[in-house]
Design a protein around this motif. Structure first.
Motif, mmCIF file in Angstrom:
data_model
loop_
_atom_site.group_PDB
_atom_site.id
_atom_site.type_symbol
_atom_site.label_atom_id
_atom_site.label_comp_id
_atom_site.label_asym_id
_atom_site.label_seq_id
_atom_site.Cartn_x
_atom_site.Cartn_y
_atom_site.Cartn_z
ATOM 1 N N ASP A 167 0.505 -1.381 -0.064
ATOM 2 C CA ASP A 167 0.022 -0.230 0.068
ATOM 3 C C ASP A 167 1.237 1.249 -0.523
ATOM 4 N N TYR A 168 2.041 0.888 0.656
ATOM 5 C CA TYR A 168 2.948 2.365 0.791
ATOM 6 C C TYR A 168 3.808 2.476 -0.948
ATOM 7 N N ILE A 169 3.738 1.177 -0.611
ATOM 8 C CA ILE A 169 4.722 1.504 -2.552
ATOM 9 C C ILE A 169 3.712 2.437 -3.410
ATOM 10 N N THR B 171 2.735 6.623 -7.147
ATOM 11 C CA THR B 171 1.751 7.388 -8.266
ATOM 12 C C THR B 171 1.789 8.650 -7.739
ATOM 13 N N TYR B 172 2.077 9.469 -6.312
ATOM 14 C CA TYR B 172 2.113 10.002 -5.968
ATOM 15 C C TYR B 172 3.927 11.609 -6.487
ATOM 16 N N ILE B 173 4.235 9.977 -6.767
ATOM 17 C CA ILE B 173 5.898 10.674 -7.688
ATOM 18 C C ILE B 173 4.997 10.862 -9.004
ATOM 19 N N GLU B 174 4.988 10.229 -9.703
ATOM 20 C CA GLU B 174 4.584 10.039 -10.751
ATOM 21 C C GLU B 174 3.050 10.925 -11.200
ATOM 22 N N GLU B 175 2.659 11.576 -10.264
ATOM 23 C CA GLU B 175 1.546 12.711 -10.470
ATOM 24 C C GLU B 175 2.886 14.136 -10.440
ATOM 25 N N LEU B 176 3.987 13.881 -9.830
ATOM 26 C CA LEU B 176 5.072 15.079 -9.438
ATOM 27 C C LEU B 176 5.479 15.122 -11.103
ATOM 28 N N THR B 177 5.846 13.704 -11.541
ATOM 29 C CA THR B 177 6.623 14.370 -12.975
ATOM 30 C C THR B 177 6.036 14.564 -13.987
ATOM 31 N N SER B 178 4.288 14.054 -13.827
ATOM 32 C CA SER B 178 3.667 14.246 -14.623
ATOM 33 C C SER B 178 3.096 15.592 -15.764
ATOM 34 N N ARG B 179 3.614 16.223 -14.104
ATOM 35 C CA ARG B 179 3.373 17.809 -14.107
ATOM 36 C C ARG B 179 4.257 19.189 -14.081
ATOM 37 N N LYS C 168 16.318 1.844 4.858
ATOM 38 C CA LYS C 168 17.024 0.989 4.764
ATOM 39 C C LYS C 168 16.442 -0.201 4.703
ATOM 40 N N ASN C 169 16.435 -1.445 3.943
ATOM 41 C CA ASN C 169 15.795 -2.527 3.635
ATOM 42 C C ASN C 169 14.540 -2.358 3.300
ATOM 43 N N GLN C 170 14.807 -1.876 1.736
ATOM 44 C CA GLN C 170 13.386 -1.279 1.113
ATOM 45 C C GLN C 170 13.042 -2.824 -0.025
ATOM 46 N N ASP C 171 12.024 -3.229 -0.533
ATOM 47 C CA ASP C 171 11.621 -3.872 -1.005
ATOM 48 C C ASP C 171 13.119 -3.431 -2.575
ATOM 49 N N PRO C 172 13.059 -4.620 -2.852
ATOM 50 C CA PRO C 172 13.918 -4.256 -4.396
ATOM 51 C C PRO C 172 13.961 -3.873 -5.474
ATOM 52 N N TRP C 173 12.525 -4.237 -5.996
ATOM 53 C CA TRP C 173 12.257 -3.470 -6.965
ATOM 54 C C TRP C 173 11.269 -1.743 -6.690
ATOM 55 N N PHE C 174 10.987 -1.425 -5.696
ATOM 56 C CA PHE C 174 11.287 -0.420 -4.942
ATOM 57 C C PHE C 174 12.220 0.934 -5.080
ATOM 58 N N HIS C 175 13.114 -0.156 -4.500
ATOM 59 C CA HIS C 175 14.707 0.840 -5.072
ATOM 60 C C HIS C 175 14.526 1.243 -6.135
#
Length: 283
Positions: free
Chosen positions: A62-64, A69-77, A94-101
């Motif tokens: 959920d957090y990811i 979504t928020y990052i992509e809203e920023l870049t789209s604007r 630290k210890n992030q999900d590999p895909w998210f990193h």
């Protein structure tokens, strides 16, 4: 959530390891399997055991999803500064999900490049390194987004041959029947790649192929009931028609269509640009 990388059906995946319902629960993230079960799944799927362990230990879906979504809203604007600072802060965790990193690393270079924080060559080298982690970045078609960014950077450098190589790398393997509904459909993202390819062909002076690419983008937009890039596609169609000295009515129709979609989507920046630059065709 455990991903079925070989796209085996749950019955085949479960055979000799556990029950089919158990596989379903694992895939949905409802249960945490024992280490020996993970080991057998890793062998069958031909992925490292660490891949599953990292996902099970560090994924916060959920957090990811919300952060992406928020990052992509920023870049789209085009709010690259805000996106860059958010990404840099997230990368300190630290210890992030590999895909998210991997996603955050891509966004760091994407936004940093837009802000001139990184030289093009530095971005290209590090983005190409990200592509080596295919098992991880294929999720949510992050691999395509990275390749598209590489193509865009080469295009900005005027290296059109290299740019088109990377766009074709995406489009040649594209299967229009496949849809990934997470955050952004793969089919819809392909439209952006087609648009970038058309722009690069136009800049390279290959107007005939650019027109063919634009028409493919328009066809795919209609097929997917998506208007997001129709204004830009019709604009470049008009640009190409001008260069190829097409009939004035055909050029005019392209720009009128472009203006229609820009106005419909309330993209007022482009509305003003087209009214100013193509005034003679719109009156």
């Amino acid at each position: 959530m455990v991903k079925n990388e070989k796209r085996l059906i749950s019955k085949e995946l479960a055979k000799g390891i556990c029950t089919q319902p158990a596989i379903s629960k694992i895939e949905k993230g409802e249960v945490c399997p024992q280490l020996d079960t993970l080991y057998m799944l890793a062998l069958k799927l031909k992925v490292p055991l660490s891949y599953f362990i990292n996902i099970l230990l560090f994924e916060n879906k959920d957090y990811i999803d919300q952060t992406v979504t928020y990052i992509e809203e920023l870049t789209s604007r085009h709010q690259y500064q805000e996106a860059y600072h958010l990404v840099k802060a997230e990368l300190k965790t630290k210890n992030q999900d590999p895909w998210f990193h991997s996603y955050l690393t891509w966004q760091q270079y994407y936004n940093g490049y837009q802000l001139n924080y990184y030289h093009a060559d530095e971005c290209l080298d590090d983005l190409k390194k990200l592509l080596k982690n295919q098992t991880i970045i294929m999720e949510r078609f992050l691999d395509l987004k990275i390749i598209n960014t590489i193509g865009t950077i080469y295009s900005n450098l005027g290296k059109y041959k290299e740019s088109l190589f990377y766009y074709e790398k995406i489009l040649s393997n594209y299967n229009g029947k496949y849809i990934n509904p997470i955050l952004e459909s793969k089919n819809i993202y392909i439209l952006r790649v087609i648009y970038n390819k058309a722009k690069t062909l136009y800049d390279a002076g290959d107007y005939q192929v650019a027109v063919e690419t634009v028409k493919e983008g328009i066809r795919l937009s209609i097929k997917n009931h998506n208007m997001s890039l129709l204004g830009q596609l019709y604009y470049y169609q008009g640009q190409c028609y001008e260069k190829m000295t097409y009939n004035r009515d055909e050029i005019k129709h392209s720009y009128q269509q472009s203006l229609y979609f820009f106005e419909l989507l309330e993209n007022y920046t482009y509305v003003e640009i087209i009214k100013k630059l193509k005034k003679e065709f719109l009156e």
